[in-house]
Design a protein around this motif. Sequence first.
Motif, PDB file in Angstrom:
ATOM      1  N   HIS A   1       0.589  16.139  20.238  1.00  0.00           N
ATOM      2  CA  HIS A   1       1.004  17.388  20.809  1.00  0.00           C
ATOM      3  C   HIS A   1       2.418  17.832  20.896  1.00  0.00           C
ATOM      4  O   HIS A   1       2.990  18.630  20.153  1.00  0.00           O
ATOM      5  CB  HIS A   1       0.032  18.145  21.657  1.00  0.00           C
ATOM      6  CG  HIS A   1       0.194  19.359  22.309  1.00  0.00           C
ATOM      7  ND1 HIS A   1      -0.070  20.586  21.482  1.00  0.00           N
ATOM      8  CD2 HIS A   1       0.870  19.883  23.099  1.00  0.00           C
ATOM      9  CE1 HIS A   1       0.431  21.540  21.999  1.00  0.00           C
ATOM     10  NE2 HIS A   1       1.062  21.145  23.156  1.00  0.00           N
TER      11      HIS A   1
ATOM     12  N   SER B   1       4.183  17.661  17.605  1.00  0.00           N
ATOM     13  CA  SER B   1       4.186  18.773  17.117  1.00  0.00           C
ATOM     14  C   SER B   1       5.148  20.040  17.408  1.00  0.00           C
ATOM     15  O   SER B   1       5.681  20.626  16.567  1.00  0.00           O
ATOM     16  CB  SER B   1       2.673  19.342  16.994  1.00  0.00           C
ATOM     17  OG  SER B   1       1.882  18.530  15.937  1.00  0.00           O
TER      18      SER B   1
ATOM     19  N   GLY C   1       5.981  22.078  14.207  1.00  0.00           N
ATOM     20  CA  GLY C   1       4.600  21.461  13.370  1.00  0.00           C
ATOM     21  C   GLY C   1       5.050  20.976  12.333  1.00  0.00           C
ATOM     22  O   GLY C   1       4.128  20.967  11.280  1.00  0.00           O
TER      23      GLY C   1
ATOM     24  N   GLU D   1       2.158  15.094  11.784  1.00  0.00           N
ATOM     25  CA  GLU D   1       0.844  14.833  11.442  1.00  0.00           C
ATOM     26  C   GLU D   1       0.159  13.683  12.053  1.00  0.00           C
ATOM     27  O   GLU D   1       0.954  12.504  11.882  1.00  0.00           O
ATOM     28  CB  GLU D   1       0.518  14.964   9.960  1.00  0.00           C
ATOM     29  CG  GLU D   1       1.308  13.867   9.066  1.00  0.00           C
ATOM     30  CD  GLU D   1       1.191  14.190   7.521  1.00  0.00           C
ATOM     31  OE1 GLU D   1       0.878  13.222   7.004  1.00  0.00           O
ATOM     32  OE2 GLU D   1       1.093  15.409   7.207  1.00  0.00           O
TER      33      GLU D   1
ATOM     34  N   ASP E   1      -3.516  21.644  21.662  1.00  0.00           N
ATOM     35  CA  ASP E   1      -2.900  22.550  20.629  1.00  0.00           C
ATOM     36  C   ASP E   1      -3.108  23.938  21.065  1.00  0.00           C
ATOM     37  O   ASP E   1      -2.561  24.871  20.568  1.00  0.00           O
ATOM     38  CB  ASP E   1      -3.644  22.244  19.160  1.00  0.00           C
ATOM     39  CG  ASP E   1      -2.623  21.114  18.777  1.00  0.00           C
ATOM     40  OD1 ASP E   1      -1.703  20.677  19.281  1.00  0.00           O
ATOM     41  OD2 ASP E   1      -3.160  20.558  17.527  1.00  0.00           O
TER      42      ASP E   1
ATOM     43  N   THR F   1      -2.411  20.719  14.840  1.00  0.00           N
ATOM     44  CA  THR F   1      -1.767  19.306  14.164  1.00  0.00           C
ATOM     45  C   THR F   1      -2.619  18.962  13.330  1.00  0.00           C
ATOM     46  O   THR F   1      -3.950  18.407  13.595  1.00  0.00           O
ATOM     47  CB  THR F   1      -1.617  18.376  15.502  1.00  0.00           C
ATOM     48  OG1 THR F   1      -0.668  19.084  16.392  1.00  0.00           O
ATOM     49  CG2 THR F   1      -0.862  17.226  15.164  1.00  0.00           C
TER      50      THR F   1
END
Length: 272
Positions: A89, A92, A97, A100, A139, A145
């Motif tokens: 997280h 991300s 963003g 992955e 998230d 994610t």
Amino acid sequence: MNDQAERVTRPFRFGVVAPITSDLRTWRDRVRRIADSGYSTLLMPDVPTWQPALAPTLATAAALTDLRVGSWVYAAALRDPRSTAWEAHSLSILTEGRFEMGIGAGRPGIEVELGLPAVSHAERRARMRDTVTALREFDGPDLHTPVVMAVSGPKSQALALEVADAVTFVLQSDDDRAETTKRVRDFPGDRDIELAQHVAAVGDGVAPFMAGPGLDTAALRAADSLIILPSDPVAAAEEIERRREEIGFSYFVIGADFADTLAPAVAKLTGR
């Protein structure tokens, strides 16, 4: 997959596993060159003691370019679910963003090799599930994610169908094209899950961190294995297109040593 026509045809994208195997300046130059060649994702293996830790290395790579970054893959046998989810997280957030999370059970015996207690197959799957559950909690409603799950048997495949956005099938060196095609086609198509292909060898070369020692590329070709691609970019592009048409693979992950070799194929196919 029961009916190949049911699965959406996704555009091609390409990732590169790029561990730090050189001095930092050379590695940074390689990351920039990978980005300039049209690859979508810079990936790092989860192998403690072999290189710097995954998270700070990926954060560094993300600061160098606009590439997506990801784990290929977190080894559940080595990791606490909640701390792994927090790390994912955080990546991300810090990459806005572009992260992955790849996750899998981990190579058999890897935890024992590192001096940790043995972890059963069932416990590994439980950790994978718990990691994704915790990631979704971290998230919240405003961030998703993406999760790429490495799967082998029916139980891990069933888990991926529940919680993953993409899957990569763990293939053995003697798995031939027909066997792999059947295996992927039998994977249920009632959810739109991206199919990723882990490519351990290109031509006569084997990528570090992506296969066990002693992998025989001649034997791979003789077996018509899908973990190898031709080194000729024209032939590689044709083979990649064939694999999407016949099987459904659209996300191809290769080793950094072959990024320049396959760059023309990537330039031709990315986004198509």
